[in-house]
Write an enzyme that holds these catalytic residues in place. Sequence first.
Site, PDB file in Angstrom:
ATOM      1  N   CYS A  46      39.338  -7.102  83.942  1.00  0.00           N
ATOM      2  CA  CYS A  46      39.821  -7.220  85.322  1.00  0.00           C
ATOM      3  C   CYS A  46      40.424  -5.920  85.832  1.00  0.00           C
ATOM      4  CB  CYS A  46      40.863  -8.330  85.382  1.00  0.00           C
ATOM      5  SG  CYS A  46      42.253  -7.966  84.294  1.00  0.00           S
TER       6      CYS A  46
ATOM      7  N   CYS B  58      49.072  -9.260  85.576  1.00  0.00           N
ATOM      8  CA  CYS B  58      49.693 -10.392  86.268  1.00  0.00           C
ATOM      9  C   CYS B  58      50.733 -11.083  85.375  1.00  0.00           C
ATOM     10  CB  CYS B  58      48.603 -11.393  86.637  1.00  0.00           C
ATOM     11  SG  CYS B  58      47.785 -12.067  85.175  1.00  0.00           S
TER      12      CYS B  58
ATOM     13  N   CYS C 156      43.417 -13.118  80.051  1.00  0.00           N
ATOM     14  CA  CYS C 156      44.710 -12.437  79.834  1.00  0.00           C
ATOM     15  C   CYS C 156      45.109 -12.551  78.361  1.00  0.00           C
ATOM     16  CB  CYS C 156      45.792 -13.042  80.715  1.00  0.00           C
ATOM     17  SG  CYS C 156      45.361 -13.134  82.467  1.00  0.00           S
TER      18      CYS C 156
HETATM   19 FE1  FES Z   1      43.831  -9.279  84.305  1.00  0.00          FE
HETATM   20 FE2  FES Z   1      45.540 -11.130  83.560  1.00  0.00          FE
HETATM   21  S1  FES Z   1      44.535 -10.973  85.488  1.00  0.00           S
HETATM   22  S2  FES Z   1      44.668  -9.531  82.368  1.00  0.00           S
END
Ligand code: FES
Length: 141
Positions: free
Chosen positions: A42, A67, A111
């Site tokens: 991400c 996040c 994540c």
């Molecule tokens: Fe990218 Fe959590 S949204 S690691």
Amino acid sequence: MTTKQEESGNVFSAAVIDHASNPRNARSMDDADAYASVLGPCGDNMEMWLKARDGRVKDVTFWTDGCGATIACGSMATELAKGKTLGEALAISAEVIAMKLGGLPDDHAHCAGLASLTLKKAIIEYMNLQKEPWKRAYKRQ
Ligand code: FES
């Protein structure tokens, strides 16, 4: 009665909220034995600093620009790894991190993968530096 958000699995558990708002081990370490940095799919980054003694994780800390779920995953991963043998810590998977956090919404499952991968990379870096300590001089601290 469940909400639409709960039905779709897009709700954060109490443990995620706790670790995100009060992260454990969220700091760098000046005298770390090994360091790892991983960029997730991400675009978020996680870093970990590891100290090991007698084949066990003595201390491990993290930092991320990700996040809240990523912060919670780094916090849980480091908590789980402390005191474990290096082999046990290497086996801390994304699934274990997510499970210990009471689950993650589908769109935040990666994540836990970022935290698990960063931990593995730090441990492998430590193992490599044990074999080739002269490389330490070239590593970022
Ligand atoms: Fe990218 Fe959590 S949204 S690691």
